[in-house]
Design an enzyme around this catalytic site. Structure first.
Site, PDB file in Angstrom:
ATOM      1  N   LYS A  91       0.876  -1.178   0.000  1.00 49.90           N
ATOM      2  CA  LYS A  91       0.000   0.000   0.000  1.00 49.90           C
ATOM      3  C   LYS A  91       0.916   1.232   0.000  1.00 49.90           C
ATOM      4  CE  LYS A  91      -0.449  -0.284   5.040  1.00 49.90           C
ATOM      5  NZ  LYS A  91      -1.340  -0.409   6.176  1.00 49.90           N
ATOM      6  N   ASP A 121       7.996  -2.601   5.718  1.00 50.75           N
ATOM      7  CA  ASP A 121       6.998  -3.274   6.558  1.00 50.75           C
ATOM      8  C   ASP A 121       6.668  -4.700   6.102  1.00 50.75           C
ATOM      9  OD1 ASP A 121       5.192  -3.933   8.433  1.00 50.75           O
ATOM     10  OD2 ASP A 121       3.711  -2.375   7.964  1.00 50.75           O
TER      11      ASP A 121
HETATM   12  P1  ATP Z   1       1.706  -1.346  10.636  1.00 46.96           P
HETATM   13  O1  ATP Z   1       0.893  -0.531  11.566  1.00 46.96           O
HETATM   14  O2  ATP Z   1       1.447  -0.976   9.183  1.00 46.96           O
HETATM   15  O3  ATP Z   1       1.672  -2.796  10.894  1.00 46.96           O
HETATM   16  P2  ATP Z   1       4.367  -1.508  11.637  1.00 46.96           P
HETATM   17  O4  ATP Z   1       4.157  -1.520  13.118  1.00 46.96           O
HETATM   18  O5  ATP Z   1       4.706  -2.822  11.019  1.00 46.96           O
HETATM   19  O6  ATP Z   1       3.173  -0.833  10.880  1.00 46.96           O
HETATM   20  P3  ATP Z   1       6.157  -0.043   9.919  1.00 46.96           P
HETATM   21  O7  ATP Z   1       5.098   0.194   8.882  1.00 46.96           O
HETATM   22  O8  ATP Z   1       7.268  -0.950   9.573  1.00 46.96           O
HETATM   23  O9  ATP Z   1       5.515  -0.466  11.316  1.00 46.96           O
HETATM   24  O10 ATP Z   1       6.747   1.359  10.330  1.00 46.96           O
HETATM   25  C1  ATP Z   1       5.919   2.424  10.787  1.00 46.96           C
HETATM   26  C2  ATP Z   1       6.380   3.742  10.164  1.00 46.96           C
HETATM   27  O11 ATP Z   1       7.741   4.012  10.536  1.00 46.96           O
HETATM   28  C3  ATP Z   1       6.389   3.731   8.637  1.00 46.96           C
HETATM   29  O12 ATP Z   1       5.147   4.080   8.109  1.00 46.96           O
HETATM   30  C4  ATP Z   1       7.476   4.744   8.313  1.00 46.96           C
HETATM   31  O13 ATP Z   1       6.973   6.058   8.364  1.00 46.96           O
HETATM   32  C5  ATP Z   1       8.466   4.578   9.448  1.00 46.96           C
HETATM   33  N1  ATP Z   1       9.552   3.650   9.061  1.00 46.96           N
HETATM   34  C6  ATP Z   1       9.518   2.294   9.072  1.00 46.96           C
HETATM   35  N2  ATP Z   1      10.673   1.759   8.661  1.00 46.96           N
HETATM   36  C7  ATP Z   1      11.482   2.804   8.372  1.00 46.96           C
HETATM   37  C8  ATP Z   1      12.844   2.910   7.896  1.00 46.96           C
HETATM   38  N3  ATP Z   1      13.550   1.832   7.645  1.00 46.96           N
HETATM   39  N4  ATP Z   1      13.345   4.158   7.718  1.00 46.96           N
HETATM   40  C9  ATP Z   1      12.595   5.253   7.977  1.00 46.96           C
HETATM   41  N5  ATP Z   1      11.327   5.227   8.439  1.00 46.96           N
HETATM   42  C10 ATP Z   1      10.772   4.021   8.624  1.00 46.96           C
END
Ligand code: ATP
Length: 360
Positions: free
Chosen positions: A141, A161
């Protein structure tokens, strides 16, 4: 199995500002003390015991780590290090500082299809690589497609993610009710077996939005959206697609196909004439057609508003639970609250956002 470090992450990395947050934790910028290099650290709360309502199962995080370790591609975020303590796991990830692709595009005055395809091609290469390793992302997405650096002349895409990603094994049926209503394929909602084709549906939806600024199955409510997805009916309304080439529509038509095995694969997408023109006429056609920027900007503004609204709602719920009263623990509690909030939901729509799955 991943090589988890058990010491305190802060003894090796200096934690800096917040970069974002997800359902199960926060992501912070950090600096490796030994090398001075910058990374992103993703903190994930883990369940203290099987019956606990808070956090993710350890095995789920271990699966995310194991998948990231198998993937080394320029379009895919890399894992550098991983830490585990009793209460949480910390993934040290490649720092991606260019923000979301959709935000970058929304800042532009105009974008031709040919320019949009440069980004799409990078996404498809990453997805084709992932699928060649029998890994499906299952949460493609706009929020999960970022840019390594936006000031570079040709910004590089990074898929992030892998929290819902799965290894697709021969002879093993995988079913799941995970994902985000707008982007999930009909087989997810119907609780049918999922494959790499499930990701290709999401790429069809992302491309549709990118070109027109409207979402093909969006309803007034999440339930309505899910009903629209299952029906599989969508159209190319001239009001939004008047600047779109026929090749682009054909590309989308070959992805938004209800039957998963009839959808184009990522490898097939990469040789579709819209992506790789066969002659000069097709190439010129792409450069003359453009994305509906006025509407795309509106879509992106609404999308960002919804994301912040969801975050504010989570915080309000948190306040009601009086967890914020204890200031020093606020950040840690926010992580807990978000996973708690998930557990409280029971409607089919909420199920779609959970990291639950079954294999048989
Ligand atoms: P979800 O709620 O979609 O399950 P999640 O807990 O798995 O999310 P991620 O989507 O991996 O978490 O990360 C959350 C946010 O952090 C992302 O939308 C992004 O803005 C930021 N982020 C994640 N990984 C990185 C990275 N490697 N570098 C910079 N920002 C990042």
């Amino acid at each position: 199995m991943a090589d988890f470090k058990h010491e305190d992450v802060e003894s090796l990395y200096e934690m800096l500002e917040n970069l974002g947050s997800g359902h199960f934790g926060v992501v912070k910028k950090c600096r490796e003390k030994s090398s001075g290099s910058y990374y992103a650290s993703k903190f994930i709360k883990t369940r203290k015991c099987k019956g606990s309502r808070l956090g993710l199962d350890r095995e789920q995080v271990e699966r995310e780590v194991s998948i990231l370790q198998q993937l080394q591609h320029p379009s895919i975020m890399r894992l550098h290090d991983v830490f585990a303590s009793k209460a949480e796991m910390v993934l040290i990830l490649e720092l991606i500082s260019g923000g979301e692709l959709f935000d970058f595009i929304a800042e532009k005055e105009a974008l031709s299809e040919a320019e949009a395809i440069e980004f799409l091609e990078q996404i498809l290469e990453g997805v084709a690589y992932m699928h060649s390793h029998h890994i499906a992302h299952f949460d493609l997405k706009p929020e999960n497609i970022m840019l390594l650096e936006k000031s570079m002349p040709n910004p590089k895409i990074k898929i992030i993610d892998f929290g819902l990603a799965q290894k697709i094994e021969a002879g093993v049926t995988f079913k799941s009710l995970c994902g985000t209503p707008q982007y999930v394929a009909p087989e997810v909602i119907n609780y049918e077996p999922l494959t790499s084709a499930t990701d290709m549906w999401s790429i069809g939806v992302i491309t549709y939005i990118l070109l027109s600024g409207i979402s093909p199955f969006q309803g007034e409510t999440d339930s309505e959206t899910l009903t629209n997805v299952v029906s599989g009916n969508y159209e190319f309304d001239d009001r939004y697609f008047k600047e779109t080439s026929e090749m682009a529509k054909d590309f989308i038509r070959e992805l938004l196909v209800k039957e998963p095995k009839d959808r184009m694969t990522a490898v097939e997408c990469l040789v579709h004439p819209w992506i790789k023109p066969l002659n000069r006429k097709q190439a010129v056609n792409r450069s003359r057609s453009s994305i509906n920027m006025k509407n795309f900007k509106k879509f992106n503004a609404r999308r960002k508003w919804k994301l912040s609204y969801n975050m504010v709602s989570a915080c309000n719920r948190l306040c009601r639970m009086r967890l914020l009263c204890n200031q020093p623990r606020a950040e840690e509690d926010l992580r807990q609250c978000e996973s708690d909030q998930e557990e409280e939901c029971t409607s089919p729509v909420s199920l779609l956002r959970r990291r639950r799955s079954s294999c048989s």
